[in-house]
Write a protein that holds these residues in place. Structure first.
Motif, short mmCIF file in Angstrom:
data_model
loop_
_atom_site.label_atom_id
_atom_site.label_comp_id
_atom_site.label_asym_id
_atom_site.label_seq_id
_atom_site.Cartn_x
_atom_site.Cartn_y
_atom_site.Cartn_z
N ASP A 102 0.84 -1.20 0.00
CA ASP A 102 0.00 0.00 0.00
C ASP A 102 0.87 1.25 0.00
N ARG A 103 0.19 2.40 0.01
CA ARG A 103 0.90 3.67 -0.12
C ARG A 103 1.83 3.95 1.05
N ARG A 104 1.62 3.25 2.17
CA ARG A 104 2.45 3.54 3.35
C ARG A 104 3.65 2.62 3.48
N SER A 105 3.74 1.62 2.58
CA SER A 105 4.88 0.71 2.69
C SER A 105 5.55 0.49 1.34
N ASN A 106 5.12 1.24 0.35
CA ASN A 106 5.63 1.02 -1.00
C ASN A 106 5.78 2.37 -1.68
N LEU A 107 7.03 2.79 -1.86
CA LEU A 107 7.28 4.12 -2.40
C LEU A 107 6.74 4.28 -3.82
N GLU A 108 6.98 3.27 -4.65
CA GLU A 108 6.54 3.39 -6.05
C GLU A 108 5.01 3.45 -6.14
N PHE A 109 4.35 2.70 -5.27
CA PHE A 109 2.89 2.73 -5.24
C PHE A 109 2.41 4.14 -4.88
N SER A 110 3.08 4.72 -3.90
CA SER A 110 2.71 6.07 -3.46
C SER A 110 2.89 7.08 -4.59
N ILE A 111 4.02 6.99 -5.30
CA ILE A 111 4.26 7.94 -6.40
C ILE A 111 3.28 7.70 -7.54
N SER A 112 3.01 6.42 -7.82
CA SER A 112 2.10 6.12 -8.95
C SER A 112 0.69 6.63 -8.67
N LEU A 113 0.30 6.67 -7.39
CA LEU A 113 -1.01 7.24 -7.04
C LEU A 113 -1.09 8.70 -7.46
N SER A 114 -0.02 9.43 -7.19
CA SER A 114 0.00 10.85 -7.59
C SER A 114 -0.01 10.99 -9.11
N LEU A 115 0.73 10.11 -9.78
CA LEU A 115 0.80 10.18 -11.24
C LEU A 115 -0.53 9.85 -11.90
N SER A 116 -1.33 9.03 -11.23
CA SER A 116 -2.62 8.65 -11.85
C SER A 116 -3.74 9.61 -11.45
N SER A 117 -3.37 10.68 -10.79
CA SER A 117 -4.35 11.68 -10.37
C SER A 117 -5.06 12.31 -11.58
N PRO A 118 -6.37 12.55 -11.46
CA PRO A 118 -7.08 13.25 -12.54
C PRO A 118 -6.46 14.60 -12.90
N ARG A 119 -5.79 15.21 -11.92
CA ARG A 119 -5.15 16.50 -12.22
C ARG A 119 -4.01 16.32 -13.22
N ILE A 120 -3.33 15.17 -13.13
CA ILE A 120 -2.27 14.87 -14.11
C ILE A 120 -2.91 14.40 -15.42
N ALA A 121 -3.95 13.59 -15.30
CA ALA A 121 -4.62 13.08 -16.50
C ALA A 121 -5.17 14.21 -17.36
N SER A 122 -5.60 15.30 -16.71
CA SER A 122 -6.16 16.41 -17.47
C SER A 122 -5.08 17.19 -18.23
N MET A 123 -3.83 16.96 -17.86
CA MET A 123 -2.68 17.57 -18.55
C MET A 123 -1.70 16.45 -18.88
N PRO A 124 -2.02 15.62 -19.87
CA PRO A 124 -1.24 14.40 -20.10
C PRO A 124 0.26 14.65 -20.25
N GLN A 125 0.61 15.82 -20.80
CA GLN A 125 2.04 16.06 -21.04
C GLN A 125 2.79 16.49 -19.77
N SER A 126 2.05 16.63 -18.67
CA SER A 126 2.75 16.97 -17.42
C SER A 126 3.70 15.84 -17.02
N GLN A 127 3.36 14.61 -17.41
CA GLN A 127 4.26 13.49 -17.11
C GLN A 127 5.56 13.60 -17.93
#
Length: 349
Positions: free
Chosen positions: A244-269
């Protein structure tokens, strides 16, 4: 209020045993609680210690004296809509499940003595564009209740609107000071390591609490040198074995990357991938002058800042924390089309 059972089943999470470096933030929050009925948002990147700070607050002597047993700490990561959020709160209040407990929850708090409600990781319900307005409306109704203090934690740097949050606003949590980072490391991995090696390990974390904690636990088992050499090949996957987000760094980062705020600006990645190559980040001038194949660089910058995937330093340069850099470099390195304009720009300087 027929569907409220006689005893609420809310159990507060334990107070963190290892906690350093947030004294000023804690003091700021306690100051806000000395006002009538505060409405507080704890913001910050994933893994920056928002939940830990909220848990310290809920157990603080001042808070227990003020609210006694009327303290509720609701973990919201499973709620993706307003009815689900109300349902989670209802469960903590001992209510029977229902289709939408919004009104019952509001009635309950309206007739309660002074109460503190903490909604942890509320971004899961707030992020989706289709439910955001509803969730904000619900938060607004909660804050209309004079006896209800509300504190929420959410990843990013953006507060929900429709609520009059108590001023002064808390800035997003920054990385820890080196001294605090060392204390956390020593609490977990003991002080048998040389300061130089300990600081080398901490350099990999950019003093992000989650990364410190995960790496320190590994150092405790394997020693600094072994972990430093493993990092050379494994990078962030070294501290991404939890579920989960509290024991897995990549999972935590991927949660932020899959945020609708990022999805609305696809090139932000794409911009994030680029920033991950640049230790000194980029200034606004460089962002504008370099002919990146990105349609709206400032919009992408805004998306990265609002999700706390990037930050601006004291010189107003857009930068990325080391754990996020490493993650991007490993999984989403920038394309040549992205790098080329940058090389051209620096070549022409």
């Amino acid at each position: 209020l027929m569907n409220i059972s006689s005893n609420s089943i809310s159990i507060l999470p334990a107070e963190p045993k290892i906690f350093h470096g947030r004294d000023s933030e804690l003091a700021d929050i306690l100051k806000l609680f000395r006002q009538d009925t505060p409405r507080i948002v704890i913001l910050g990147a994933g893994g920056m210690g928002k939940t830990s700070l909220a848990r310290i607050v809920v157990h603080h002597e001042e808070i227990t004296t003020k609210y006694h047993g009327n303290r509720f700490f609701v973990t919201c990561d499973t709620a993706s809509s307003k009815p689900e959020l109300a349902g989670l709160i209802g469960t903590h209040l001992g209510m029977k499940p229902g289709k939408d407990l919004t009104q019952v929850v509001l009635q309950h708090f309206s007739s309660s003595p002074p109460t503190l409600l903490i909604l942890d990781n509320i971004e899961t319900a707030w992020e989706p564009v289709k439910s955001r307005s509803e969730v904000e409306e619900f938060l607004s109704l909660l804050t209309d209740i004079p006896s209800l203090a509300l504190m929420i934690t959410m990843r990013g740097a953006e507060r929900p609107s429709k609520v009059q949050w108590t001023r002064p606003f808390l800035p997003p949590l920054p990385p820890l000071a080196q001294d605090a980072a060392r204390k956390i490391f020593i609490d977990i991995a003991d002080d048998k390591h040389s300061l130089e090696e300990m600081d080398q390990v901490l350099d990999l974390t950019d003093n992000m609490p989650l990364s410190i904690s995960l790496l320190a636990h590994l150092v405790d088992l394997e020693g600094c040198r072994h972990i430093l050499s493993r990092w050379e090949t494994e990078r962030t996957s070294l501290i991404s074995e939890g579920s989960d987000r509290r024991s897995n760094l990549e999972f935590s980062i991927s949660l932020s990357l899959s945020s609708p705020r990022i999805a609305s600006m696809p090139q932000s990645q794409d911009l994030l991938a680029l920033l991950s190559m640049l230790p000194d980040g980029l200034s606004d001038v460089e962002l504008k002058q370099t002919a990146f194949p990105i349609k709206d660089t400032l919009g992408c910058k805004s998306a990265l800042l609002s999700t706390a995937l990037a930050y601006t330093d004291d010189h107003k340069r857009l930068k990325v924390l080391v754990p996020i850099k490493e993650y991007m470099g490993k999984l989403f390195p920038p394309t040549y089309q992205m790098i080329q304009p940058l090389l051209k720009h620096f070549h022409e300087l």
